[in-house]
Every structure is written in C-alpha cells, then in structure tokens.
Design a protein around this motif. Structure first.
Motif, PDB file in Angstrom:
ATOM      1  N   LEU A  48       0.830  -1.189   0.000  1.00 47.19           N
ATOM      2  CA  LEU A  48       0.000   0.000   0.000  1.00 47.19           C
ATOM      3  C   LEU A  48       0.873   1.250   0.000  1.00 47.19           C
ATOM      4  N   ARG A  49       0.244   2.372  -0.361  1.00 51.75           N
ATOM      5  CA  ARG A  49       0.927   3.661  -0.402  1.00 51.75           C
ATOM      6  C   ARG A  49       0.143   4.651   0.438  1.00 51.75           C
ATOM      7  N   HIS A  50       0.862   5.565   1.045  1.00 51.00           N
ATOM      8  CA  HIS A  50       0.202   6.435   2.019  1.00 51.00           C
ATOM      9  C   HIS A  50      -0.795   7.365   1.346  1.00 51.00           C
ATOM     10  N   ILE A  51      -0.524   7.726   0.096  1.00 52.33           N
ATOM     11  CA  ILE A  51      -1.394   8.690  -0.582  1.00 52.33           C
ATOM     12  C   ILE A  51      -2.795   8.123  -0.770  1.00 52.33           C
ATOM     13  N   SER A  52      -2.896   6.853  -1.012  1.00 54.35           N
ATOM     14  CA  SER A  52      -4.203   6.297  -1.325  1.00 54.35           C
ATOM     15  C   SER A  52      -5.047   6.061  -0.076  1.00 54.35           C
ATOM     16  N   ARG A  53      -4.392   6.030   1.090  1.00 54.37           N
ATOM     17  CA  ARG A  53      -5.097   5.882   2.364  1.00 54.37           C
ATOM     18  C   ARG A  53      -6.082   4.703   2.323  1.00 54.37           C
ATOM     19  N   GLU A  54      -5.662   3.636   1.718  1.00 56.31           N
ATOM     20  CA  GLU A  54      -6.551   2.484   1.591  1.00 56.31           C
ATOM     21  C   GLU A  54      -6.155   1.392   2.573  1.00 56.31           C
ATOM     22  N   SER A  55      -7.022   0.411   2.693  1.00 55.63           N
ATOM     23  CA  SER A  55      -6.737  -0.770   3.502  1.00 55.63           C
ATOM     24  C   SER A  55      -6.596  -1.940   2.541  1.00 55.63           C
ATOM     25  N   ILE A  56      -5.469  -2.591   2.618  1.00 53.25           N
ATOM     26  CA  ILE A  56      -5.202  -3.733   1.751  1.00 53.25           C
ATOM     27  C   ILE A  56      -4.983  -4.948   2.632  1.00 53.25           C
ATOM     28  N   LYS A  57      -5.750  -5.998   2.390  1.00 57.67           N
ATOM     29  CA  LYS A  57      -5.646  -7.243   3.172  1.00 57.67           C
ATOM     30  C   LYS A  57      -5.778  -6.952   4.665  1.00 57.67           C
ATOM     31  N   GLY A  66       4.676  14.462  12.101  1.00 57.38           N
ATOM     32  CA  GLY A  66       5.282  14.965  13.332  1.00 57.38           C
ATOM     33  C   GLY A  66       6.278  13.966  13.907  1.00 57.38           C
ATOM     34  N   GLU A  67       5.930  12.712  13.847  1.00 56.48           N
ATOM     35  CA  GLU A  67       6.813  11.662  14.365  1.00 56.48           C
ATOM     36  C   GLU A  67       7.642  11.030  13.263  1.00 56.48           C
ATOM     37  N   THR A  68       7.493  11.503  12.045  1.00 49.60           N
ATOM     38  CA  THR A  68       8.160  10.922  10.858  1.00 49.60           C
ATOM     39  C   THR A  68       8.047   9.410  10.885  1.00 49.60           C
ATOM     40  N   SER A  69       6.807   8.946  10.983  1.00 51.10           N
ATOM     41  CA  SER A  69       6.573   7.504  11.042  1.00 51.10           C
ATOM     42  C   SER A  69       5.501   7.099  10.045  1.00 51.10           C
ATOM     43  N   PHE A  70       5.536   5.835   9.693  1.00 55.31           N
ATOM     44  CA  PHE A  70       4.563   5.269   8.762  1.00 55.31           C
ATOM     45  C   PHE A  70       4.391   3.801   9.152  1.00 55.31           C
ATOM     46  N   HIS A  71       3.842   3.587  10.338  1.00 53.16           N
ATOM     47  CA  HIS A  71       3.720   2.234  10.862  1.00 53.16           C
ATOM     48  C   HIS A  71       2.584   1.477  10.168  1.00 53.16           C
ATOM     49  N   LEU A  72       2.807   0.197   9.961  1.00 54.30           N
ATOM     50  CA  LEU A  72       1.818  -0.678   9.313  1.00 54.30           C
ATOM     51  C   LEU A  72       1.067  -1.456  10.395  1.00 54.30           C
ATOM     52  N   LYS A  73      -0.253  -1.447  10.300  1.00 57.78           N
ATOM     53  CA  LYS A  73      -1.045  -2.067  11.366  1.00 57.78           C
ATOM     54  C   LYS A  73      -2.115  -2.979  10.802  1.00 57.78           C
ATOM     55  N   LYS A  74      -2.423  -3.984  11.606  1.00 61.83           N
ATOM     56  CA  LYS A  74      -3.553  -4.858  11.285  1.00 61.83           C
ATOM     57  C   LYS A  74      -4.157  -5.308  12.605  1.00 61.83           C
ATOM     58  N   PRO A  75      -5.457  -5.186  12.765  1.00 58.02           N
ATOM     59  CA  PRO A  75      -6.048  -5.491  14.073  1.00 58.02           C
ATOM     60  C   PRO A  75      -6.038  -6.982  14.425  1.00 58.02           C
ATOM     61  N   PHE A  76      -6.153  -7.842  13.406  1.00 54.12           N
ATOM     62  CA  PHE A  76      -6.207  -9.278  13.682  1.00 54.12           C
ATOM     63  C   PHE A  76      -5.326 -10.002  12.655  1.00 54.12           C
ATOM     64  N   ALA A  77      -4.153 -10.401  13.078  1.00 51.47           N
ATOM     65  CA  ALA A  77      -3.205 -11.030  12.158  1.00 51.47           C
ATOM     66  C   ALA A  77      -3.659 -12.427  11.755  1.00 51.47           C
ATOM     67  N   GLN A  78      -3.355 -12.796  10.516  1.00 53.64           N
ATOM     68  CA  GLN A  78      -3.653 -14.119   9.979  1.00 53.64           C
ATOM     69  C   GLN A  78      -2.339 -14.823   9.623  1.00 53.64           C
ATOM     70  N   GLU A  79      -2.388 -16.149   9.616  1.00 57.68           N
ATOM     71  CA  GLU A  79      -1.160 -16.892   9.308  1.00 57.68           C
ATOM     72  C   GLU A  79      -0.612 -16.530   7.938  1.00 57.68           C
ATOM     73  N   GLU A  80      -1.498 -16.246   6.988  1.00 62.94           N
ATOM     74  CA  GLU A  80      -1.039 -15.909   5.637  1.00 62.94           C
ATOM     75  C   GLU A  80      -0.385 -14.531   5.552  1.00 62.94           C
ATOM     76  N   ASP A  81      -0.401 -13.793   6.655  1.00 64.73           N
ATOM     77  CA  ASP A  81       0.312 -12.511   6.671  1.00 64.73           C
ATOM     78  C   ASP A  81       1.808 -12.693   6.914  1.00 64.73           C
ATOM     79  N   SER A  82       2.204 -13.892   7.250  1.00 62.64           N
ATOM     80  CA  SER A  82       3.633 -14.151   7.478  1.00 62.64           C
ATOM     81  C   SER A  82       4.405 -13.841   6.200  1.00 62.64           C
ATOM     82  N   ALA A  83       5.363 -12.953   6.317  1.00 61.22           N
ATOM     83  CA  ALA A  83       6.100 -12.490   5.132  1.00 61.22           C
ATOM     84  C   ALA A  83       7.176 -11.517   5.582  1.00 61.22           C
ATOM     85  N   MET A  84       7.931 -11.062   4.611  1.00 61.12           N
ATOM     86  CA  MET A  84       8.915 -10.002   4.830  1.00 61.12           C
ATOM     87  C   MET A  84       8.269  -8.699   4.405  1.00 61.12           C
TER      88      MET A  84
END
Lengths: 111, 115
Positions: A48-57, A66-84
């Motif tokens: 995903l890209r920050h400009i689109s402000r979308e939710s993917i998977k 302000g914090e110069t951050s772009f953290h990736l979040k998911k409320p409920f992780a799934q086994e298929e999210d295992s990746a780099m």
C-alpha cells in the motif's frame, strides 16, 4: 539524506492478535511512503501507499509527519500474513526518482 | 501477464569466479533497477538505468561489479571476481520513466552463493 528505519528485524505474533510493524523515515521534503511485501518464494510487491489511504488485506498505515513515522497495522493477524515487509520512500536524486527501502521486518504469525 | 524475468534463478560459484546475472524487463519499460537483498542490509539499490543509460550506480562496489544494458530487452549485472560476501539475492525491477518510482515490477531474483 533520505533514510528509512525499521527497528524490528523479526516480529512474531499469534493469529488473531494485533500487529504493528514500525517504520520511521528521514527526508528533507514531502515524502511518498510505501509498504512492500514479499511472501515466501514470491516476488516483492507493493502492499500500500500512504497517498491512497486504503486498507489492503486488512492492513493500514498512517503517515505521521510529526513523528516521521509510517507504521503498518492490522487489528487481527492471519497466518497468511507471514512475510517479509519493507517500508520505502521515493526520493529524488540527480533528476531521477528512486525507492529507498528499510532493512525489512520478517513477520511470523503463529497458529 | 507481463513479468520481469531473471536468469539464473540460483547460482553457486567459487570465490574468484565471474558471475553474470541477466534480467529481461517488461516490454516497453525503459527504467531498470538492480537491488541486492541480504538479511543484514535488507534491500539495497545497486544501480539503475533509464533508456539503457546508467543514471545512478553509487550503490555498487565499482571495483568488482558492473551493470550494463546491451539492449532494451536485456540488463546484466556482473561480478568479477566474486567473493563470499557477495552471497545474496539479486533483484531486478523495471518501470516506466515519468511514472513514480514506486511503480516498479520486481523479478523473482537470482540467489547467489559464493563459496
């Protein structure tokens, strides 16, 4: 100089737990930020890209200038999210645009 | 479904040998990137080309690495002589000039092991 920092090399969570992959950046300008993912034995691909402000998977990422951050979040992780996962920004250098990647976080979601 | 292809997919060689990795960008793409992926350093940009001309190779060790685009359908990355520390996965990606750099399409990578 532009830089992307992913402080965690490895992150392990249980299925159904929330997950947050951290990304901080330094860039003297208005950055465009991205998350890329590489599943086992697959090509690196844009998540995903920050400009689109979308939710993917089920993943979202908010740019916090302000914090110069772009953290990736998911409320409920799934086994298929295992990746780099790689955080990246686009930077202009020498009249051309290129991607600058962080060192990546390997996410493991345990059953 | 157009894709970037890379050959070989795996290469095991002895220290001191020459290694050549090849990349075929997506037809019509005029920008090619070479990356190296290791656990320690993550993804590092080695070099990139636009319309076959090198734009930036500052990420590449100049003494042993060289990158070329002999024609629009082939990009090569050469290591001579190879060393064990070159062991990594090397990715090629292609894109279109004038389009944001994030719109790169990655190849499957060449896994290089130098013993």
């Amino acid at each position: 100089a532009q830089r992307v920092t992913q402080p965690e090399k490895l992150l392990s969570v249980f299925k159904g737990a929330p997950v947050e992959l951290k990304c901080n950046y330094s860039y003297s300008g208005s950055p465009e930020l991205f998350w890329y993912v590489q599943y086992s034995r697959q090509r690196l691909q844009l998540l995903l890209r920050h400009i689109s402000r979308e939710s993917i998977k089920g993943f979202t990422a908010d740019l916090n200038k302000g914090e110069t951050s772009f953290h990736l979040k998911k409320p409920f992780a799934q086994e298929e999210d295992s990746a780099m996962y790689y955080c990246a920004l686009t930077a202009w250098q020498g009249g051309s645009e290129k991607l600058v990647f962080g060192k990546g976080t390997k996410l493991t979601v345990n059953p | 479904d157009a894709r970037v292809t890379q050959t070989p997919r795996h290469k095991v060689t002895e220290m001191g040998q020459e290694v050549t990795m090849r990349c075929q960008p997506i037809l019509g793409h005029n920008t090619v990137f070479w990356y190296r992926q290791t656990m320690m350093q993550g993804l590092e940009l080695l070099a990139y080309f636009r319309n076959r001309a090198p734009l930036d190779d500052s990420g590449m060790p100049k003494d042993r690495f060289s990158a070329e685009m002999p024609d629009a359908t082939l990009a090569t990355l050469k290591i001579q002589p190879s060393e064990p520390r070159d062991s990594a996965v090397y990715f090629c990606a292609s894109g279109l000039a004038g389009v944001s750099a994030y719109e790169q399409y990655f190849g499957p990578g060449t896994r290089l092991t130098v013993t």
